[in-house]
Write an enzyme that holds these catalytic residues in place. Structure first.
Site, PDB file in Angstrom:
ATOM      1  N   ASP A  68      -0.499 -11.126 -34.714  1.00 16.26           N
ATOM      2  CA  ASP A  68      -2.456 -11.098 -34.579  1.00 16.26           C
ATOM      3  C   ASP A  68      -2.757 -11.149 -33.189  1.00 16.26           C
ATOM      4  O   ASP A  68      -3.739 -11.314 -33.297  1.00 16.26           O
ATOM      5  CB  ASP A  68      -2.302 -12.182 -35.922  1.00 16.26           C
ATOM      6  CG  ASP A  68      -2.299 -12.032 -37.235  1.00 16.26           C
ATOM      7  OD1 ASP A  68      -2.407 -11.090 -37.232  1.00 16.26           O
ATOM      8  OD2 ASP A  68      -3.172 -13.058 -37.653  1.00 16.26           O
ATOM      9  N   SER A 125      -6.766 -15.514 -35.525  1.00 13.54           N
ATOM     10  CA  SER A 125      -6.780 -15.551 -37.117  1.00 13.54           C
ATOM     11  C   SER A 125      -7.774 -15.140 -37.265  1.00 13.54           C
ATOM     12  O   SER A 125      -9.600 -15.377 -36.873  1.00 13.54           O
ATOM     13  CB  SER A 125      -5.940 -16.973 -37.773  1.00 13.54           C
ATOM     14  OG  SER A 125      -6.631 -16.596 -38.733  1.00 13.54           O
ATOM     15  N   ARG A 179      -1.338 -23.595 -37.019  1.00  8.28           N
ATOM     16  CA  ARG A 179      -1.009 -22.272 -36.243  1.00  8.28           C
ATOM     17  C   ARG A 179      -0.146 -21.749 -35.641  1.00  8.28           C
ATOM     18  O   ARG A 179       0.772 -22.621 -34.347  1.00  8.28           O
ATOM     19  CB  ARG A 179      -2.343 -21.189 -35.185  1.00  8.28           C
ATOM     20  CG  ARG A 179      -2.199 -19.736 -35.005  1.00  8.28           C
ATOM     21  CD  ARG A 179      -2.474 -19.294 -36.566  1.00  8.28           C
ATOM     22  NE  ARG A 179      -2.598 -18.148 -35.493  1.00  8.28           N
ATOM     23  CZ  ARG A 179      -3.073 -16.718 -37.130  1.00  8.28           C
ATOM     24  NH1 ARG A 179      -2.695 -17.141 -37.998  1.00  8.28           N
ATOM     25  NH2 ARG A 179      -3.326 -15.659 -36.794  1.00  8.28           N
ATOM     26  N   GLY A 231      -6.154 -11.083 -44.092  1.00 12.15           N
ATOM     27  CA  GLY A 231      -6.041 -10.071 -43.177  1.00 12.15           C
ATOM     28  C   GLY A 231      -7.862 -11.121 -42.795  1.00 12.15           C
ATOM     29  O   GLY A 231      -8.231 -11.613 -43.345  1.00 12.15           O
ATOM     30  N   THR A 244      -0.523 -14.662 -47.901  1.00 10.55           N
ATOM     31  CA  THR A 244      -1.221 -15.472 -47.172  1.00 10.55           C
ATOM     32  C   THR A 244      -1.615 -16.422 -48.758  1.00 10.55           C
ATOM     33  O   THR A 244      -1.589 -15.359 -49.573  1.00 10.55           O
ATOM     34  CB  THR A 244      -2.260 -15.082 -46.637  1.00 10.55           C
ATOM     35  OG1 THR A 244      -1.769 -14.586 -45.567  1.00 10.55           O
ATOM     36  CG2 THR A 244      -2.970 -16.305 -46.052  1.00 10.55           C
TER      37      THR A 244
END
Ligand code: GLU
Length: 597
Positions: free
Chosen positions: A459, A483, A129, A505, A418
């Site tokens: 985020d 996340s 991440r 998402g 994504t």
């Protein structure tokens, strides 16, 4: 023999695509892929596309890969065919995805990976991440008056960019589990960048939708609008800068990215962005580390469902929802019963209430992971669900009898960004990785190195406290934003049976849960499970996929008191069932294909 034919045809396929791409015909292949004309060139790719159109799964005996784009699946398949592991194939596929699906993932982004190592019989997770700059303050996404910024004001530009984790993750996964030489894994990515790839329908549509924001920075504008015109479906696009970046990384390793020429380029790109404060600096890149974490697993009936722990909320939320649902007989209720969706919807609302309060980067704030997925706690949550009656007031639970944190407001907006990769190799290893630059085209900042920088820091919660109580997912220096990514591996009797995950998402959590329930409870095959229409209630309205308009789901949920609305979904489930054969399914809502042998 079959293997040889595959290698030859897929090599041939790549060669033809690269050399003659602009002359390819588009007669009979599915709309999204017609520029590839793959069905005329490779029986394996053609079969996969045909199956997808007919809603049929793909089967194989030795190995399988499912990615969001045919080029990436072919690149990974070549590595698997020549004896590479799932980790090797992932590197080859991710490098290609960064080129052909740049709106979704790439070197400038982050990822979470689950790896089942068949030799050791264990699942390891790697946290790749992005991190907040060491100079970041908790008011990062607030205006001068302390109010949260508008989402896209925060997204576009340097403020949203966290230290990318993907290059380090590729390196770490290869170091741990790779068999093929590191530099060979970049060959297809380099070739395709130099010779050009055919722009997919999804990429061209994403560019059109985002025209204004993509015009914010010259490098980005020049790349996506050559000669002032948006790249169109089937245009052949080269990215020589990306080829040079890949060559540097393949020859010299990732130091080039975190400390060398590429790092310098990233910092220069940020300096030219529309933000001056608290940007990434040299030491942020230099200090970046992949973190190995234990998976978050829950027993669901006879299965062990394993996912990604904090900073992702995915593993905990998937585990909580399944742990609650275990108390109900969804098998008998069945897919088309509105009561099924009331139960799944309320289980989801309960999990999302906990997620909002408790889940963030556990290296910075205390996250009661074990208590949240404890079966006794989940039984108290399940008790709140009464079949046929909506829970009126959903509140977070109190697994520790010690609430100290406050709600964080969710600002995630869903766009077709994504990507998810699922792989099983011939050695029995399984890999599930969700990879992201967050919003479509991330921060919209493109480096000279031909890749986009993420906007993952949005985020984080834009507020840092409410009424004096701190929010767990507030911005802090070096912290990783929460996340929803939910790469998942399910085991039965200690052996992997399902490898899955999706973009989308915060809806990722339900895309994954719904497809798991479909597969385990409703006797659907893997392709049917990922194709199934979605209905999701996290908070607010019960959202129902438009394809369910002809059913009684909406009026039935309304009669239980839910507010409802129809919508489109951009899930991108890519899943493999490991049974007597390998069986692969790919989401019809995106452009992925399954390849196997
Ligand atoms: N940034 C999101 C997350 O980490 C993923 C975005 C998406 O799936 O579109 O949860």
């Amino acid at each position: 023999m079959l293997k040889k034919i595959f290698v030859l045809t897929s090599l041939f396929l790549l060669q033809i695509i690269f050399s003659n791409a602009d002359q390819l015909s588009d007669k009979t292949v599915p709309e999204s892929f017609n520029s590839l004309s793959v069905e005329e060139l490779s029986p394996e790719v053609k079969k996969s596309l045909d199956n997808k159109l007919k809603g049929k799964m793909v089967t194989a005996e030795n190995w399988m890969i499912v990615t969001a784009n045919p080029y990436a699946s072919v690149a990974g398949a070549e590595i698997l065919e020549k004896g590479g592991t799932a980790a090797d194939a992932m590197v080859a596929a991710q490098v290609v995805l960064g080129l052909v699906e740049p709106e979704s993932s790439g070197l400038g982004g982050g990822a979470f990976l689950l790896y089942y190592d068949n030799n050791k019989n264990i699942i390891t997770t790697l946290d790749g991440r992005e991190t907040a700059p060491l100079k970041a303050s908790s008011s990062r996404f607030q205006k001068e008056n302390g109010q949260p910024m508008k989402f896209f004001d925060a997204v576009v530009g340097g403020l949203s960019v966290g230290t990318p984790g993907v290059p380090a993750l590729l390196f770490e996964a290869h170091k741990k589990w790779g068999l093929i030489n590191w530099n060979e894994l970049f060959d297809n990515g380099i070739l395709l960048s130099e010779n050009g790839f055919s722009v997919s329908k999804k990429l061209s549509e994403s560019i059109k939708k985002d025209e204004q924001r993509l015009h914010s920075f010259k490098q980005t504008k020049d790349y996506f609008f050559p000669n002032g015109l948006a790249l169109a479906h089937q245009d052949i696009k080269k990215n020589e800068s990306y080829a040079s970046t890949l060559k540097l990384i393949s020859n010299s390793g990732i130091e080039e990215f975190y400390e060398g020429k590429i790092a310098e380029d990233i910092l220069n790109t940020l300096k030219k962005s529309n933000s001056e404060k608290q940007l990434l600096e040299e030491k942020d890149l230099k200090n970046y580390k992949i973190i190995e974490r234990p998976p978050v697993c829950i027993k669901y009936k006879v299965y062990d469902v394993c996912g990604m722990g904090p900073p992702s909320s995915g593993g905990i939320a998937v585990a909580q929802i399944l742990g609650i649902l275990e108390k109900f007989d969804l098998k008998s209720l069945g897919y088309s019963n509105p009561e099924t969706w009331q139960i799944i919807g309320d289980a989801t609302r309960l999990a999302f209430a906990d997620r909002g309060l408790y889940v963030a980067d556990s290296d910075y704030v205390f996250v009661p992971t074990e208590s949240l997925i404890d079966k006794k706690y989940l039984a108290t949550r399940a008790y709140k669900i009464k079949p046929g009656e909506r829970i009126l007031d959903v509140k977070p639970g109190d697994p520790l009898l010690n609430q100290t944190l406050n709600y964080s407001k969710n600002y995630s907006i869903e766009r077709p960004s994504t990507t998810h990769i699922s792989i099983v190799d011939q050695y029995g290893n399984a890999l599930s990785m969700t990879s992201s630059i967050e919003n479509a085209f991330g921060s919209r900042l493109m480096t000279q190195g031909g890749f986009l920088l993420n906007n993952q820091l949005t985020d984080f919660s834009f507020k840092d406290e409410v009424d004096g109580k701190l929010i767990a997912n507030r911005v802090q220096p070096g912290k990783r934003p929460r996340s929803s990514m939910s790469p998942t591996i399910i085991l039965k009797d200690g052996n992997p049976i399902l490898v899955t995950g999706s973009p989308g998402g915060s809806n990722i959590i339900n895309f994954v849960v719904n497809s798991i329930i479909a597969f385990l409870e409703w006797d659907l095959d893997i392709q049917q499970s990922v194709s199934l229409p979605h209905a999701i209630n996290k908070w607010g309205k019960y959202e129902i996929e438009e394809s369910l308009k002809s059913t009684n789901l909406k009026p039935s949920l309304e009669s239980m008191g839910y507010e409802t609305k129809y919508r489109k979904y951009f899930s991108g489930l890519n899943a493999i069932h490991i049974g007597e054969m390998l069986e692969g399914g790919t989401d019809p809502r995106r452009e992925g294909i399954v390849l196997g042998n």
